[in-house]
Scaffold this active site. Structure first.
Site, short mmCIF file in Angstrom:
data_model
loop_
_atom_site.label_atom_id
_atom_site.label_comp_id
_atom_site.label_asym_id
_atom_site.label_seq_id
_atom_site.Cartn_x
_atom_site.Cartn_y
_atom_site.Cartn_z
N LYS A 1 -9.82 2.65 -19.52
CA LYS A 1 -10.26 2.89 -20.89
C LYS A 1 -9.13 2.66 -21.90
CE LYS A 1 -14.14 4.11 -18.90
NZ LYS A 1 -13.84 4.31 -17.49
N TYR B 1 -17.82 13.33 -17.16
CA TYR B 1 -18.29 11.95 -16.98
C TYR B 1 -19.34 11.95 -15.87
CZ TYR B 1 -18.25 7.27 -14.96
OH TYR B 1 -18.62 6.07 -14.42
N ARG C 1 0.83 -1.21 0.00
CA ARG C 1 0.00 0.00 0.00
C ARG C 1 0.87 1.26 0.00
NH1 ARG C 1 -2.30 2.49 4.41
NH2 ARG C 1 -2.04 0.60 5.67
N ASP D 1 -9.45 16.05 -17.28
CA ASP D 1 -9.70 14.62 -17.51
C ASP D 1 -9.32 14.35 -18.96
OD1 ASP D 1 -10.77 12.09 -18.05
OD2 ASP D 1 -12.36 12.35 -16.58
#
Length: 388
Positions: free
Chosen positions: A212, A122, A68, A187
């Site tokens: 994507k 989005y 992490r 974005d």
């Protein structure tokens, strides 16, 4: 001339080699996948200081300690994305929404909870901002209203260009000037760094849903933020505290996808341009939104990209139901072509009046063009349009 990136090498070259600088020292050719969750730390006193450095958002050398905090496979993907977006650093997350969440939390932590946002975004991004869930105060404006909306506590100006789902563009250089000292977050999911590099045009942050185009095959989920090191430290602090980390296997797949990113996106863009022209000439289509069809537009994109939006004269949902080759599904950027009805799916959680104001109506469809032959995709669209 090929587009140059980073060390004055062509973008396609960097896409192949970025993030692989340590492979020769490791004696391997392909980037290895490190699935370790924990790492040996025999000197507790020495590692105590390094834990403090990790908590401060730094990336100290030595043992990764815990995945992490740091993972070599994730770090390679981050290094590659920083190179492709011409940024100081990049920070990976479990999804694009986790990446946006971290950006908002980082701004709140820095005492800058005010956000100026430009629609359309989005649907998930719009919803997160509209809820105020993370303690942000959002002002929704048009691009030419940004300068007047900036306040002393403005941490971020958020824009998506080309926009999801309408493909509308905003001139980034002009917008960056209007932001003043506030960070401009772009974005860049639709454009990808292949066609547009926001930081080159004055933006502070480039955000991607890596799920994507970066992944490109519809089989991996992730998000990534490219930015300066100062903001990256804040993002790492948020990531460590909240746990929204990019897992090593996803990072491995994303890094593996980058060498073919330029080839995929450029071919998809060529096909998209052909389909956009065919749609624009079709009487069954009332409007087509594609950057390559717009004459007076910003020069920041190298091509029109691989996304198309269009409105049909009739019932758009029937067109989605009628496709045979394309996949009726949300998401985008895959090697296969996807089509969906934004008002029903990706933007359903956006307030109805906000959807209408930014052009997301019931007749609008969004097309993510894949690598199939243009003639086959048009044949499918042609027969599907008859069902409207």
């Amino acid at each position: 001339m090929p587009t140059l990136c980073g060390m004055n090498r062509a973008f396609t070259t960097e896409a192949v080699h970025a993030g692989r600088q340590d492979l020769a020292d490791l004696g391997v050719h392909a980037p290895p996948l490190d699935l370790s969750t924990t790492y040996p730390a025999p000197d507790s006193h020495a590692e105590a200081e390094r834990i403090a450095q990790f908590a401060a958002g730094e990336q100290p050398a030595g043992s990764a300690l815990y995945s992490r905090l740091h993972n070599p496979t994730v770090a390679r993907f981050e290094s590659a994305m920083a190179t492709l977006e011409q940024a100081d650093a990049a920070v990976g997350f479990a999804s694009g929404m986790a990446a946006l969440t971290a950006c908002l939390q980082a701004s709140v932590i820095a005492g800058k909870p005010h956000v100026v946002a430009i629609r359309p975004l989005y649907g998930g991004s719009d919803h997160l901002l509209a809820t105020g869930l993370l303690g942000t105060d959002v002002s929704w404006v048009q691009p030419d209203q940004v300068a007047g909306a900036i306040r002393p506590d403005t941490g971020l100006v958020i824009v998506e260009t080309p926009a999801n789902p309408t493909l509308s563009e905003v001139d980034l250089a002009t917008l960056a000037q209007a932001c003043g000292s506030a960070r401009l977050l772009v974005d860049n999911t639709f454009a990808t760094p292949v066609t547009q590099q926001p930081l080159v045009h004055g933006a502070s942050i480039a955000l991607h849903s890596a799920t994507k185009f970066l992944g490109g095959h519809g089989d991996v989920m992730g998000g990534v933020v490219a930015c300066d090191e100062e903001f990256a430290k804040l993002l790492r602090q948020v990531r460590i505290a909240t746990g929204g980390v990019l897992d090593p296997f996803s990072a491995y797949l994303l890094h593996r996808g980058l060498p073919t990113l330029p080839v995929r996106v450029r071919e998809q863009s060529r096909t998209a341009a052909m389909l956009a022209e065919l749609l624009a000439d079709d009487d069954r289509v009332s409007a087509v939104y594609y950057p390559g069809l717009v004459e007076d537009r910003p020069t920041q994109m190298d091509s029109g990209g691989a996304m198309i939006a269009f409105e049909v004269d009739g019932d758009a949902t029937k067109v989605v139901s009628a496709v045979r080759l394309m996949t009726p599904a949300v998401s985008l950027g895959s090697v296969d072509t996807l089509i969906q009805h934004p008002a029903s799916l990706t933007h359903r959680i956006v307030a109805e009046d906000a959807r209408a104001d930014c052009g997301v109506g019931e007749t609008l469809l969004r097309l993510s063009v894949g690598l199939e032959a243009a003639v086959d995709l048009w044949a499918d669209l042609d027969q599907a349009l008859d069902a409207r």
